[in-house]
Design a protein around this motif. Structure first.
Motif, PDB file in Angstrom:
ATOM      1  N   GLY A 110       0.817  -1.215   0.000  1.00 26.60           N
ATOM      2  CA  GLY A 110       0.000   0.000   0.000  1.00 26.60           C
ATOM      3  C   GLY A 110       0.848   1.261   0.000  1.00 26.60           C
ATOM      4  N   ARG A 111       1.927   1.249   0.749  1.00 27.66           N
ATOM      5  CA  ARG A 111       2.849   2.394   0.768  1.00 27.66           C
ATOM      6  C   ARG A 111       3.491   2.592  -0.607  1.00 27.66           C
ATOM      7  NH1 ARG A 111       3.388   6.218   2.369  1.00 27.66           N
ATOM      8  NH2 ARG A 111       5.545   6.402   2.939  1.00 27.66           N
ATOM      9  N   ILE A 112       3.874   1.485  -1.243  1.00 25.90           N
ATOM     10  CA  ILE A 112       4.462   1.575  -2.584  1.00 25.90           C
ATOM     11  C   ILE A 112       3.465   2.224  -3.536  1.00 25.90           C
ATOM     12  CG2 ILE A 112       5.220   0.223  -4.592  1.00 25.90           C
ATOM     13  CD1 ILE A 112       6.374  -1.815  -2.522  1.00 25.90           C
ATOM     14  N   ALA A 113       2.216   1.795  -3.466  1.00 25.96           N
ATOM     15  CA  ALA A 113       1.184   2.356  -4.345  1.00 25.96           C
ATOM     16  C   ALA A 113       0.971   3.842  -4.089  1.00 25.96           C
ATOM     17  CB  ALA A 113      -0.125   1.581  -4.173  1.00 25.96           C
ATOM     18  N   GLU A 114       1.272   4.316  -2.885  1.00 29.94           N
ATOM     19  CA  GLU A 114       1.180   5.746  -2.576  1.00 29.94           C
ATOM     20  C   GLU A 114       2.410   6.496  -3.082  1.00 29.94           C
ATOM     21  OE1 GLU A 114       0.909   5.838   1.661  1.00 29.94           O
ATOM     22  OE2 GLU A 114      -1.110   4.993   1.692  1.00 29.94           O
ATOM     23  N   ILE A 115       3.581   5.878  -2.980  1.00 27.11           N
ATOM     24  CA  ILE A 115       4.862   6.520  -3.290  1.00 27.11           C
ATOM     25  C   ILE A 115       5.142   6.558  -4.793  1.00 27.11           C
ATOM     26  CG2 ILE A 115       7.379   6.220  -3.073  1.00 27.11           C
ATOM     27  CD1 ILE A 115       6.776   5.099  -0.214  1.00 27.11           C
ATOM     28  N   MET A 116       4.872   5.464  -5.476  1.00 28.58           N
ATOM     29  CA  MET A 116       5.271   5.316  -6.869  1.00 28.58           C
ATOM     30  C   MET A 116       4.717   6.381  -7.814  1.00 28.58           C
ATOM     31  SD  MET A 116       5.484   1.536  -8.386  1.00 28.58           S
ATOM     32  CE  MET A 116       6.259   1.410  -9.967  1.00 28.58           C
ATOM     33  N   PRO A 117       3.428   6.730  -7.726  1.00 26.22           N
ATOM     34  CA  PRO A 117       2.917   7.741  -8.663  1.00 26.22           C
ATOM     35  C   PRO A 117       3.675   9.065  -8.593  1.00 26.22           C
ATOM     36  CG  PRO A 117       1.092   6.608  -7.619  1.00 26.22           C
ATOM     37  CD  PRO A 117       2.347   6.160  -6.910  1.00 26.22           C
ATOM     38  N   ALA A 118       4.054   9.509  -7.390  1.00 24.04           N
ATOM     39  CA  ALA A 118       4.781  10.784  -7.268  1.00 24.04           C
ATOM     40  C   ALA A 118       6.141  10.704  -7.948  1.00 24.04           C
ATOM     41  CB  ALA A 118       4.932  11.163  -5.800  1.00 24.04           C
ATOM     42  N   VAL A 119       6.837   9.590  -7.767  1.00 25.35           N
ATOM     43  CA  VAL A 119       8.158   9.417  -8.387  1.00 25.35           C
ATOM     44  C   VAL A 119       8.011   9.415  -9.907  1.00 25.35           C
ATOM     45  CG1 VAL A 119      10.113   7.830  -8.672  1.00 25.35           C
ATOM     46  CG2 VAL A 119       9.121   8.195  -6.402  1.00 25.35           C
ATOM     47  N   LEU A 120       7.070   8.636 -10.414  1.00 21.15           N
ATOM     48  CA  LEU A 120       6.871   8.551 -11.861  1.00 21.15           C
ATOM     49  C   LEU A 120       6.411   9.888 -12.431  1.00 21.15           C
ATOM     50  CD1 LEU A 120       5.192   5.035 -12.066  1.00 21.15           C
ATOM     51  CD2 LEU A 120       7.542   5.645 -12.705  1.00 21.15           C
ATOM     52  N   ASN A 121       5.494  10.549 -11.732  1.00 22.67           N
ATOM     53  CA  ASN A 121       5.000  11.839 -12.231  1.00 22.67           C
ATOM     54  C   ASN A 121       6.089  12.894 -12.287  1.00 22.67           C
ATOM     55  OD1 ASN A 121       2.378  11.051 -12.811  1.00 22.67           O
ATOM     56  ND2 ASN A 121       1.680  11.449 -10.726  1.00 22.67           N
ATOM     57  N   ARG A 122       7.023  12.881 -11.309  1.00 25.20           N
ATOM     58  CA  ARG A 122       8.152  13.829 -11.361  1.00 25.20           C
ATOM     59  C   ARG A 122       8.995  13.582 -12.610  1.00 25.20           C
ATOM     60  NH1 ARG A 122       8.480  13.169  -5.879  1.00 25.20           N
ATOM     61  NH2 ARG A 122      10.119  11.600  -6.026  1.00 25.20           N
ATOM     62  N   ARG A 123       9.301  12.335 -12.888  1.00 21.61           N
ATOM     63  CA  ARG A 123      10.150  12.001 -14.035  1.00 21.61           C
ATOM     64  C   ARG A 123       9.415  12.282 -15.353  1.00 21.61           C
ATOM     65  NH1 ARG A 123      15.101  12.209 -15.368  1.00 21.61           N
ATOM     66  NH2 ARG A 123      15.505  11.752 -13.208  1.00 21.61           N
ATOM     67  N   LEU A 124       8.101  12.149 -15.352  1.00 20.16           N
ATOM     68  CA  LEU A 124       7.314  12.320 -16.580  1.00 20.16           C
ATOM     69  C   LEU A 124       6.706  13.719 -16.708  1.00 20.16           C
ATOM     70  CD1 LEU A 124       5.494   8.884 -16.400  1.00 20.16           C
ATOM     71  CD2 LEU A 124       7.255   9.531 -18.065  1.00 20.16           C
ATOM     72  N   SER A 125       7.070  14.635 -15.816  1.00 16.15           N
ATOM     73  CA  SER A 125       6.439  15.956 -15.790  1.00 16.15           C
ATOM     74  C   SER A 125       6.634  16.753 -17.083  1.00 16.15           C
ATOM     75  CB  SER A 125       6.938  16.768 -14.594  1.00 16.15           C
ATOM     76  OG  SER A 125       8.319  17.045 -14.731  1.00 16.15           O
ATOM     77  N   GLY A 126       7.662  16.485 -17.830  1.00 16.12           N
ATOM     78  CA  GLY A 126       7.892  17.205 -19.083  1.00 16.12           C
ATOM     79  C   GLY A 126       7.129  16.642 -20.266  1.00 16.12           C
ATOM     80  N   PHE A 127       6.359  15.590 -20.055  1.00 18.66           N
ATOM     81  CA  PHE A 127       5.602  14.966 -21.139  1.00 18.66           C
ATOM     82  C   PHE A 127       4.204  15.560 -21.213  1.00 18.66           C
ATOM     83  CE2 PHE A 127       8.930  12.018 -20.528  1.00 18.66           C
ATOM     84  CZ  PHE A 127       8.964  11.119 -21.583  1.00 18.66           C
ATOM     85  N   THR A 128       3.743  15.816 -22.424  1.00 15.23           N
ATOM     86  CA  THR A 128       2.338  16.176 -22.608  1.00 15.23           C
ATOM     87  C   THR A 128       1.524  14.887 -22.492  1.00 15.23           C
ATOM     88  OG1 THR A 128       2.318  15.761 -24.990  1.00 15.23           O
ATOM     89  CG2 THR A 128       2.993  18.001 -24.256  1.00 15.23           C
TER      90      THR A 128
END
Length: 145
Positions: A110-128
């Motif tokens: 459950g913690r992973i499911a909370e943490i992972m989206p933020a990490v991925l979204n930071r790396r993908l923030s430059g994508f439309t």
């Protein structure tokens, strides 16, 4: 159609280099974000697949993750030692070892499911949105067998 040739092939320009570097960046960022959970990015796939019920054995984890069954066994050994996974035999076939998450394992998943989206979204923030959809489509195409 051939995309590479011996004449024009430069190691740092091939797709494997780019995919490996992207994976290394993401796993390093995931490891930092997961520091307080007691697991690393190398445990994420196994824990999430077990939590979602998509896999119930090491063989299924190996197939779904596309990794060597020996590696999966070592990861499951570590997760079991940490009290996150339990092995059991619930099948009439004694060769089948079922894997289930413990209460602690469900908490970490459950913690992973909370943490992972933020990490991925930071790396993908430059994508439309279109670029992200295209990346997902192209990676899916690359993974089609």
């Amino acid at each position: 159609m051939s995309h590479y040739s011996e004449d024009s092939f430069l190691p740092v320009q091939h797709i494997l280099f780019a995919l490996s570097k992207a994976r290394n960046l993401l796993t390093a960022e995931m490891d930092v974000a997961l520091a307080g959970t007691g697991v690393s990015s190398s445990h994420v796939g196994e824990l999430l697949l077990l939590a979602l019920g998509d896999a119930r054995s090491s063989a299924e984890l190996s197939r779904l993750l596309g990794i060597n069954s020996g590696f999966v066994t070592r990861v499951v050994d570590r997760l079991e030692r940490r009290g996150l996974v339990r092995r059991g035999r619930n099948s009439p076939d004694r060769r089948v070892v079922d894997l289930t998450l413990t209460e602690a394992g469900r908490h970490v998943a459950g913690r992973i499911a909370e943490i992972m989206p933020a990490v991925l979204n930071r790396r993908l923030s430059g994508f439309t949105p279109l670029e992200f959809a295209t990346l997902c489509r192209l990676l899916g195409k690359l993974l089609d067998e």
